[in-house]
Every structure is written in structure tokens, then in C-alpha cells.
Design a protein around this motif. Sequence first.
Motif, PDB file in Angstrom:
ATOM      1  N   LEU A 147       0.841  -1.041   0.023  1.00 13.14           N
ATOM      2  CA  LEU A 147      -0.330   0.229  -0.091  1.00 13.14           C
ATOM      3  C   LEU A 147       0.977   1.422  -0.178  1.00 13.14           C
ATOM      4  CD1 LEU A 147      -2.584  -1.354   3.217  1.00 13.14           C
ATOM      5  CD2 LEU A 147      -2.226  -2.199   0.503  1.00 13.14           C
ATOM      6  N   PRO A 148       0.674   2.099  -0.697  1.00 13.18           N
ATOM      7  CA  PRO A 148       1.536   3.152  -0.496  1.00 13.18           C
ATOM      8  C   PRO A 148       1.459   4.213   0.148  1.00 13.18           C
ATOM      9  CG  PRO A 148      -0.540   3.561  -2.974  1.00 13.18           C
ATOM     10  CD  PRO A 148       0.297   2.143  -2.231  1.00 13.18           C
ATOM     11  N   PHE A 149       2.465   5.158   0.514  1.00 13.01           N
ATOM     12  CA  PHE A 149       1.878   5.010   2.052  1.00 13.01           C
ATOM     13  C   PHE A 149       2.589   6.697   1.499  1.00 13.01           C
ATOM     14  CE2 PHE A 149       4.236   6.860   5.781  1.00 13.01           C
ATOM     15  CZ  PHE A 149       3.265   7.950   6.385  1.00 13.01           C
ATOM     16  N   VAL A 150       2.850   7.228   0.744  1.00 17.39           N
ATOM     17  CA  VAL A 150       3.693   8.694   0.481  1.00 17.39           C
ATOM     18  C   VAL A 150       4.651   8.090  -0.662  1.00 17.39           C
ATOM     19  CG1 VAL A 150       3.964   9.645   2.417  1.00 17.39           C
ATOM     20  CG2 VAL A 150       5.940   8.763   1.894  1.00 17.39           C
ATOM     21  N   SER A 151       4.847   9.343  -1.949  1.00 13.60           N
ATOM     22  CA  SER A 151       5.989   8.909  -3.081  1.00 13.60           C
ATOM     23  C   SER A 151       5.993  10.576  -3.484  1.00 13.60           C
ATOM     24  CB  SER A 151       4.853   8.957  -4.112  1.00 13.60           C
ATOM     25  OG  SER A 151       3.101  10.486  -4.467  1.00 13.60           O
ATOM     26  N   SER A 152       6.994  10.825  -3.830  1.00 17.22           N
ATOM     27  CA  SER A 152       7.640  11.836  -4.816  1.00 17.22           C
ATOM     28  C   SER A 152       8.225  11.377  -5.867  1.00 17.22           C
ATOM     29  CB  SER A 152       8.769  12.062  -3.763  1.00 17.22           C
ATOM     30  OG  SER A 152       9.624  12.911  -3.823  1.00 17.22           O
ATOM     31  N   THR A 153       8.591  12.897  -6.332  1.00 19.85           N
ATOM     32  CA  THR A 153       9.898  12.374  -7.954  1.00 19.85           C
ATOM     33  C   THR A 153      11.026  13.641  -7.324  1.00 19.85           C
ATOM     34  OG1 THR A 153       8.694  14.745  -8.663  1.00 19.85           O
ATOM     35  CG2 THR A 153       7.491  12.233  -9.323  1.00 19.85           C
ATOM     36  N   ARG A 154      12.024  13.508  -8.257  1.00 19.89           N
ATOM     37  CA  ARG A 154      13.025  14.107  -8.380  1.00 19.89           C
ATOM     38  C   ARG A 154      12.980  15.069  -8.926  1.00 19.89           C
ATOM     39  NH1 ARG A 154      15.516  11.062  -4.057  1.00 19.89           N
ATOM     40  NH2 ARG A 154      13.818   9.582  -2.882  1.00 19.89           N
ATOM     41  N   LEU A 155      13.566  16.785  -8.800  1.00 16.44           N
ATOM     42  CA  LEU A 155      13.901  17.435  -9.778  1.00 16.44           C
ATOM     43  C   LEU A 155      14.920  18.237  -9.357  1.00 16.44           C
ATOM     44  CD1 LEU A 155      10.544  19.543  -9.678  1.00 16.44           C
ATOM     45  CD2 LEU A 155      11.596  18.295 -11.177  1.00 16.44           C
ATOM     46  N   LEU A 156      16.297  18.702 -10.496  1.00 14.76           N
ATOM     47  CA  LEU A 156      17.321  18.896 -10.098  1.00 14.76           C
ATOM     48  C   LEU A 156      17.219  20.786  -9.834  1.00 14.76           C
ATOM     49  CD1 LEU A 156      20.493  19.152 -10.891  1.00 14.76           C
ATOM     50  CD2 LEU A 156      19.715  20.910 -13.424  1.00 14.76           C
ATOM     51  N   PHE A 157      17.600  20.430  -8.420  1.00 17.27           N
ATOM     52  CA  PHE A 157      17.937  21.970  -7.613  1.00 17.27           C
ATOM     53  C   PHE A 157      19.359  23.166  -8.235  1.00 17.27           C
ATOM     54  CE2 PHE A 157      14.687  19.571  -5.391  1.00 17.27           C
ATOM     55  CZ  PHE A 157      13.920  20.572  -4.101  1.00 17.27           C
ATOM     56  N   TYR A 158      18.709  24.048  -7.853  1.00 14.74           N
ATOM     57  CA  TYR A 158      20.512  24.970  -8.100  1.00 14.74           C
ATOM     58  C   TYR A 158      20.497  26.094  -7.163  1.00 14.74           C
ATOM     59  CZ  TYR A 158      17.500  27.782 -11.639  1.00 14.74           C
ATOM     60  OH  TYR A 158      16.617  27.772 -12.415  1.00 14.74           O
ATOM     61  N   ASN A 159      21.469  26.211  -6.744  1.00 17.17           N
ATOM     62  CA  ASN A 159      21.350  27.531  -6.280  1.00 17.17           C
ATOM     63  C   ASN A 159      21.043  29.090  -6.788  1.00 17.17           C
ATOM     64  OD1 ASN A 159      23.037  29.878  -4.718  1.00 17.17           O
ATOM     65  ND2 ASN A 159      22.857  28.713  -2.989  1.00 17.17           N
ATOM     66  N   GLU A 160      20.276  30.139  -7.003  1.00 15.48           N
ATOM     67  CA  GLU A 160      20.309  31.167  -8.066  1.00 15.48           C
ATOM     68  C   GLU A 160      21.732  31.402  -7.919  1.00 15.48           C
ATOM     69  OE1 GLU A 160      16.036  32.569  -6.897  1.00 15.48           O
ATOM     70  OE2 GLU A 160      15.742  31.098  -8.380  1.00 15.48           O
ATOM     71  N   LYS A 161      21.963  32.047  -6.057  1.00 20.30           N
ATOM     72  CA  LYS A 161      22.863  33.050  -5.948  1.00 20.30           C
ATOM     73  C   LYS A 161      24.121  32.365  -6.574  1.00 20.30           C
ATOM     74  CE  LYS A 161      25.379  36.032  -2.500  1.00 20.30           C
ATOM     75  NZ  LYS A 161      27.141  35.959  -2.907  1.00 20.30           N
ATOM     76  N   LEU A 162      24.711  31.114  -6.448  1.00 22.95           N
ATOM     77  CA  LEU A 162      25.949  30.910  -7.224  1.00 22.95           C
ATOM     78  C   LEU A 162      25.398  30.449  -8.731  1.00 22.95           C
ATOM     79  CD1 LEU A 162      26.771  28.072  -4.352  1.00 22.95           C
ATOM     80  CD2 LEU A 162      27.712  30.003  -4.550  1.00 22.95           C
ATOM     81  N   LEU A 163      24.610  30.385  -8.748  1.00 24.07           N
ATOM     82  CA  LEU A 163      25.056  30.092 -10.472  1.00 24.07           C
ATOM     83  C   LEU A 163      25.233  31.707 -11.196  1.00 24.07           C
ATOM     84  CD1 LEU A 163      24.263  27.532 -10.026  1.00 24.07           C
ATOM     85  CD2 LEU A 163      22.757  27.733 -11.743  1.00 24.07           C
ATOM     86  N   ALA A 164      24.525  33.089 -10.416  1.00 18.44           N
ATOM     87  CA  ALA A 164      24.015  34.178 -10.718  1.00 18.44           C
ATOM     88  C   ALA A 164      25.517  34.476 -11.104  1.00 18.44           C
ATOM     89  CB  ALA A 164      23.052  34.930 -10.270  1.00 18.44           C
ATOM     90  N   ASP A 165      26.087  34.809  -9.824  1.00 22.98           N
ATOM     91  CA  ASP A 165      27.894  35.007  -9.331  1.00 22.98           C
ATOM     92  C   ASP A 165      28.992  34.058 -10.648  1.00 22.98           C
ATOM     93  OD1 ASP A 165      26.781  36.688  -7.691  1.00 22.98           O
ATOM     94  OD2 ASP A 165      27.759  35.156  -5.667  1.00 22.98           O
ATOM     95  N   ALA A 166      28.480  32.723 -10.987  1.00 21.30           N
ATOM     96  CA  ALA A 166      29.358  32.051 -12.021  1.00 21.30           C
ATOM     97  C   ALA A 166      28.887  32.683 -13.602  1.00 21.30           C
ATOM     98  CB  ALA A 166      29.220  30.291 -11.305  1.00 21.30           C
ATOM     99  N   GLY A 167      28.385  33.618 -13.552  1.00 25.85           N
ATOM    100  CA  GLY A 167      27.853  33.786 -15.066  1.00 25.85           C
ATOM    101  C   GLY A 167      26.906  32.212 -15.970  1.00 25.85           C
ATOM    102  N   VAL A 168      26.267  31.822 -14.800  1.00 30.52           N
ATOM    103  CA  VAL A 168      25.882  30.835 -15.806  1.00 30.52           C
ATOM    104  C   VAL A 168      23.825  30.514 -15.956  1.00 30.52           C
ATOM    105  CG1 VAL A 168      24.759  28.414 -15.185  1.00 30.52           C
ATOM    106  CG2 VAL A 168      26.640  28.801 -14.126  1.00 30.52           C
ATOM    107  N   ILE A 169      23.959  31.815 -15.175  1.00 28.25           N
ATOM    108  CA  ILE A 169      22.085  32.610 -15.512  1.00 28.25           C
ATOM    109  C   ILE A 169      22.533  34.317 -14.981  1.00 28.25           C
ATOM    110  CG2 ILE A 169      20.757  30.803 -14.467  1.00 28.25           C
ATOM    111  CD1 ILE A 169      20.472  31.499 -12.247  1.00 28.25           C
TER     112      ILE A 169
END
Length: 432
Positions: A147-169
Motif C-alpha cells: 500500500l503506497p504510503f507517500v510518494s515523491s519525484t525528483r528535480l534538479l535543484f540549483y542555488n540561484e546566487k551561486l549560478l548567477a555569480d558564476a555567470g551561468v544565469i
Amino acid sequence: MKGRYLSLAASGAVLCLTAVTLTGCGALGGLTGDNEVTLRVVAADYGDNPQNSSAGYWKGLADGFEKDHPGVKVEVSVYSWSEVDAEVADMVKAGKAPDIAQIGAYADYAAAGKLYSASELLSVKTEADFLGPLADAGKVKQVQYGLPFVSSTRLLFYNEKLLADAGVIGKDAKGWQPKSWADLEAAAKKLKGAGVPTPFALPLGREEAQAETMMWMLSGGGGYTDNEEQYSIDSADNVKALEFLRDKMVGQGLTGPVEPGKLDRQAAFDAFTKGEVGMLNGHPSLMKQAEAKGVKFGMVPLPTATGSAEPAMGVADWVMAFKNGHREQSGKFLDFMYQPKNVAAFTDQYDLLPPTTSGYQAKQAATSGQAAKLKPFLTALPGSRLYPVGKKSWAGVSEDIKQNIGKTVEQGGQPAKVLEDIATAARASDPR
């Protein structure tokens, strides 16, 4: 969950409770009176500290059930995720199986004839409310025992400040949509150049190595099983996925100072909330942890090898009822547990996804608050792929992956050989 959500910070702890007071674990009893039945329940702890332990939820659930069902007592033992599966296995081996267990796998107990089926336990309304893919994943030979109790899926998390400071975004930290593994590699290189300690956290430690591994396999077009649900762990696509991690991510120093095989999921989450990690795969519980530490983050699907669409990984944890002679009482307790208010109480506390259609629809309808933030995870759930939990061999195969998969990405690691060894053992334990 297994795939795990959170592990108890004090991993050696076990919390045992009755509906009234905390007790010693030895208090798990059978009958407390001539006409009174005691249901013994074992459950996993989803909290990351004693203050948000799952023990509180189970105490409230037991209190509410006992109020409506005089003559039935409920005693719950709450163990950390690192211990709960082994504890139940030991209880079963000793001939003292709990009435109900909320753990990571059910199929081996079902195959041994130790479990009641869903139809033997639940009302028609409760049984029909499970989400289709989760109900199917709970079946052995077309009969639902898990009997499924809880469920989840997964996503890629990213730190906005770190990516902005590195010029990724851009500095507005909006709109990053990586499509391929090459995009991840490029971003990780920029983060490394900007001095980020761990550009991409790759937790292949034993806490949840089987989950991280499956995410990368799926994004590379592979997976643990083929379209006929036979083990395909050593497929060419899976080998290529681990070779990419070995050569492009670990080999170029993009995964931080801790060897992936020694990095556990919660340790990676903790580093992310401290601002030390640029990117990592995460489940919904990471949202609350990051927000509590003031980390601004974005979430996107994990890019695929070529940029083409591939299914996300779904995870479910399971409830099962052992044949201890308390079928009627166990069924009533489970019907109570799956009432919408009780499902919502648990999933809301830990930012997890409900296993029921009613719960799914309620969260989809949310327009504000934490529930609205779960929508990217909810969207991925219907088409997601789950572990092959219907195989009685899966618990052993998962353990094999936990122990050995980290070796594939070490310097000089041999993904093809390690995967072949795991696959050979898996097929031997699960013949057609």
C-alpha cells in the motif's frame, strides 16, 4: 523513503510510543486485556531532527483511531530509515512480525505468503483511491500487497546566487533551462571556476545510492529494468551514464571534496542549505530545508543525455499488514490512516506527495503556499518510473547497488564490470 527522503539525524535512535505515552521498545505487546487487541506498528522516521520526528504524527493517528475504536490499542515503534527495514526483517525472522509495517519494500514478504492483500484489508473506497501507477507498483502477480504510503519525484535543484555569480544565469536568476548533460557539465565548470566548493553534489553513499543512480540511468535512456520488467542494469545506456559521471563530473573535479561513494543524501542536502553546493538532485523535502536557511533556489527536470524527453524517477514508500490474526483491526486502522485529512497531515508536514487520487487532486488545486510549490513534482508523478519494488529480489539488489555503485565513478572505476556483476546477481535472484 527508499528512495529516501530524510534520515534521522541521530541515526541510532528508535522512538517507541503508545497512543498515550512514550514507552520502551520492549513494550510491544499482544493483548492488553481479555477483549482488547493491540496492533503493533513499525514505521520509518522522516524527520531530520528530534523536533520534527514522525513519532508525533503516529501518536496523533493512534490517539484518533483509539477514540473511535474502543477495544483496539495501537503501539507504534518509529525507527530511523537506516534501521527500520532491518528491524522488521529481524522481527519476521524471529516469528514476531508487527501487524503493520511502514518501510521501503514489501515484495519479499508478499512472495513468502506473509501479507494480507489490499482487498482483504481495505474498504472499496480506500482501495480505489490509490493513484494507478502506485497501486500497480504495489502488486505481485497482479495482486496488491504493498500500500503506497507517500510518494515523491525528483528535480534538479540549483542555488540561484551561486549560478548567477558564476555567470551561468543572469543576475535576475530566472529562466535557466538546461537540456542536456553537456549543459550541466558546462555549468559545473563555471561554478568550479568561481570557487564553489561543490559544483554538483553526487551522493552515491549508501543512504540513497539506488535513487541517485536510477535518476542518471533514466536520464540516459536506461533504467533498472527493460520494457518487459526484466533486470537490465548492465545495459549500454546505463554504462554510458556512469561513464559520463566518472569522466566528466568526478574526473574533472566537479563533484566536490567528498568522494561520491562516501557522500550520503542528507549530507549533500545540508551542504546545499549552507550555500556550498551549486546543483544537486533533490526531492520536495529539500525545499523546506533550503527555505529555512534562506537559500534561494530554482528547480528544473534533470537534463537528459541528448536533450530528448525521458521519464523522471518516482519513489514510493510502502505499508503492509502481516498475517497475525488481526486482519479486521489492521484493515480498520489502515482505512483510518488513508482518510484524506490524515494523508494531508503527513504529506504537508514533510512536503511529500500523496499516494491517493483525492490527495493528488487537492494539491493540484492549490494556488498558494507550500502545496502550490509542489506542482512541478506533481506534474512529473503520473509518467514517472518507480523502482522494481514488485520483485522480491529488489531489496537485495538495492543493497548491492548501495554497496558497490560508488566504485564506478572513482578514478579508474569500471562501470561496465560493476554493473555486470550487480546485474548477474540480480538475474540469478529473480529468474523468469
